[in-house]
Write an enzyme that holds these catalytic residues in place. Structure first.
Site, PDB file in Angstrom:
ATOM      1  N   SER A  62       0.869  -1.175   0.000  1.00 14.48           N
ATOM      2  CA  SER A  62       0.000   0.000   0.000  1.00 14.48           C
ATOM      3  C   SER A  62       0.902   1.220   0.000  1.00 14.48           C
ATOM      4  O   SER A  62       2.005   1.182   0.552  1.00 14.48           O
ATOM      5  CB  SER A  62      -0.944   0.017   1.204  1.00 14.48           C
ATOM      6  OG  SER A  62      -1.961   0.984   0.995  1.00 14.48           O
TER       7      SER A  62
HETATM    8  C1  SAM Z   1      -1.279   2.482  -4.642  1.00 15.82           C
HETATM    9  S1  SAM Z   1      -2.394   2.157  -3.352  1.00 15.82           S
HETATM   10  C2  SAM Z   1      -3.652   3.342  -3.640  1.00 15.82           C
HETATM   11  C3  SAM Z   1      -3.272   4.736  -3.258  1.00 15.82           C
HETATM   12  C4  SAM Z   1      -4.458   5.597  -2.932  1.00 15.82           C
HETATM   13  N1  SAM Z   1      -5.141   6.026  -4.101  1.00 15.82           N
HETATM   14  C5  SAM Z   1      -4.104   6.778  -2.065  1.00 15.82           C
HETATM   15  O1  SAM Z   1      -4.668   7.826  -2.238  1.00 15.82           O
HETATM   16  O2  SAM Z   1      -3.273   6.616  -1.157  1.00 15.82           O
HETATM   17  C6  SAM Z   1      -3.195   0.663  -3.880  1.00 15.82           C
HETATM   18  C7  SAM Z   1      -4.172   0.129  -2.861  1.00 15.82           C
HETATM   19  O3  SAM Z   1      -4.973  -0.868  -3.507  1.00 15.82           O
HETATM   20  C8  SAM Z   1      -5.289  -1.829  -2.532  1.00 15.82           C
HETATM   21  N2  SAM Z   1      -5.788  -3.063  -3.173  1.00 15.82           N
HETATM   22  C9  SAM Z   1      -5.081  -4.133  -3.633  1.00 15.82           C
HETATM   23  N3  SAM Z   1      -5.916  -5.073  -4.117  1.00 15.82           N
HETATM   24  C10 SAM Z   1      -7.173  -4.592  -3.968  1.00 15.82           C
HETATM   25  C11 SAM Z   1      -8.462  -5.100  -4.239  1.00 15.82           C
HETATM   26  N4  SAM Z   1      -8.631  -6.311  -4.776  1.00 15.82           N
HETATM   27  N5  SAM Z   1      -9.536  -4.337  -3.941  1.00 15.82           N
HETATM   28  C12 SAM Z   1      -9.391  -3.110  -3.378  1.00 15.82           C
HETATM   29  N6  SAM Z   1      -8.195  -2.580  -3.067  1.00 15.82           N
HETATM   30  C13 SAM Z   1      -7.099  -3.303  -3.358  1.00 15.82           C
HETATM   31  C14 SAM Z   1      -4.011  -1.998  -1.762  1.00 15.82           C
HETATM   32  O4  SAM Z   1      -4.256  -2.614  -0.501  1.00 15.82           O
HETATM   33  C15 SAM Z   1      -3.523  -0.548  -1.666  1.00 15.82           C
HETATM   34  O5  SAM Z   1      -3.951   0.039  -0.494  1.00 15.82           O
END
Ligand code: SAM
Length: 397
Positions: free
Chosen positions: A99
């Site tokens: 994340s």
């Molecule tokens: C790059 S981060 C997103 C950053 C976010 N937009 C911000 O403002 O901080 C990606 C996120 O997607 C989540 N993620 C991964 N697989 C997912 C899923 N199947 N459904 C929802 N979220 C998911 C991860 O846990 C992570 O927190």
């Protein structure tokens, strides 16, 4: 997460805004949101800013070094906020970043590309720190924003930050691959987590004429491209807009390719030998260039690994994802023709070469001339016009 008062009115934050404006990443309609929704509001005390040059992350603790912490918050870099799906403990970096707070230039470019106007309803997939959801809520209002995150702890931290700063989107814990039917239909679906296939649920939950904006990529490399799909009658189609790299949706991280497993299935000394005229300069173009992305569109179920150059030699490996086929091309500074080894049922280097030559024959088209069409029958990539030249691309499900 500390409840200490944030330093506001920071010159470094204003400077970041100026740089984003100047580069075009921050548009004037999003400028008030950038000013109001401070990235620092969403960061935990312990963060791991990502160094884009060395591709490493080192810990920074706000309690111990607040200046470095604010400096990272106000820099145009990704900041890791969780490792190994939360299993990792301690200040050192873990194995896999799971994340993060995305680069501000990427966040505000995506918000701009999303094309929103007052009253539109948005599903934000991958809540992470909550910053993107907070920005959308500031712009569109709490009743129009739903954000979904697979990790309960990450979601709870984001909700706390959002509420503390008076931003109240609908925060949902769940698998974003399924969308969020309760609040559908949406005018926009924005994902800030990488996908390899566009979920049918997103298409079904998007209003006709609405759009899906997501980082999409194949297993060939980690290079993704944002795709902006317009939805009409169960079909989503549109162009790739920019190259990006995002952490992947939990279920779509892809198979682990262990080099030793491939080499023990087909030994180096038994592999078929040949040579190629393609040079290292032509082939190893860098992570954020068009070529690896385009090769991923053309070569079915294959992973590429570019090794570090040592003593003038650079091997590039290719691993088949449907069987144990592998290939290696070894570029050496003093050799005009690179050596090639291929093993297994597939001739992976030949497949990659065919894709490379196809791209060259068409004048090395840029990524933005490619696009994707998704229907109930699967995903097809295309060049320039889906009706003229399109081909199926693999999806992991
Ligand atoms: C790059 S981060 C997103 C950053 C976010 N937009 C911000 O403002 O901080 C990606 C996120 O997607 C989540 N993620 C991964 N697989 C997912 C899923 N199947 N459904 C929802 N979220 C998911 C991860 O846990 C992570 O927190």
């Amino acid at each position: 997460m500390t409840l200490d008062v944030l330093r506001t009115d920071r010159p470094s934050r204003k400077e970041l805004g100026r740089v984003l404006m100047e580069s075009g990443a921050l548009s004037s309609d999003w400028a008030p949101t950038f000013a109001a929704v401070d990235r620092a509001m969403f960061l935990p005390d312990l963060i791991w800013p990502y160094d884009m040059t060395t591709r490493t992350s080192s810990p920074v603790d706000r309690q111990k070094d607040p200046d470095a912490w604010y400096d990272a918050a106000d820099s145009d870099i990704p900041i890791v906020t969780q490792w190994d799906d939360g299993a990792h403990r301690g200040p050192g970096p873990g194995e896999l970043s799971t994340s993060s707070s995305s680069m501000p230039s990427v966040v505000y470019s995506l918000l701009q590309d999303l094309g929103v106007e007052d009253g539109l309803r948005v599903l934000d997939v991958g809540t992470g720190t909550g910053e993107t959801a907070g920005a959308l809520t500031h712009r569109l209002g709490r009743e129009n924003v739903t954000t979904i995150e697979v990790d309960g702890a990450v979601s709870a931290a984001a909700r706390e930050c959002l509420c503390r700063h008076g931003l109240y989107p609908q925060v949902v814990v769940g698998d974003g691959f399924e969308g969020c039917p309760d609040a559908a239909p949406y005018d926009r679906v924005l994902a800030t987590v990488g996908i390899r296939s566009v979920p049918t649920a997103w298409i079904n939950q998007t209003r006709p004429g609405g759009a899906i904006l997501a980082p999409w990529g194949t297993f060939y490399s980690n290079a993704d491209a944002m795709v902006r799909l317009t939805v009409t009658s169960g079909v989503a189609t549109g162009p790739f807009t920019r190259s990006v790299e995002f952490m992947k949706l939990r279920a779509q991280r892809g198979p682990t390719t262990r080099h030793d497993d491939y080499l023990s299935a087909g030994h180096l000394e038994d592999a078929e030998r040949s040579a190629t005229d393609i040079t290292e300069e032509e082939f190893v173009t860098g992570r954020f260039t068009d070529l690896p992305f385009v090769l991923g569109l053309r070569v079915f179920q294959c992973r590429q690994a570019v090794a570090v150059k040592r003593d003038g030699a650079r091997p590039v490996w290719f691993y088949g994802l449907t069987d144990s086929s592998w290939a290696c091309v070894m570029f050496r500074d003093e050799e005009a023709r690179a050596s090639v080894w291929q093993s297994g049922a597939r001739r992976l280097w030949d497949e990659v070469t065919d894709a490379y030559r196809w791209w060259k024959r068409r004048g090395s088209p840029e990524l933005t001339r490619f696009g994707l069409t998704v229907t109930a029958h699967g995903q097809r990539a295309w060049l320039d016009d889906p009706a003229q030249e399109s081909w199926p691309v693999c999806s992991p499900d």
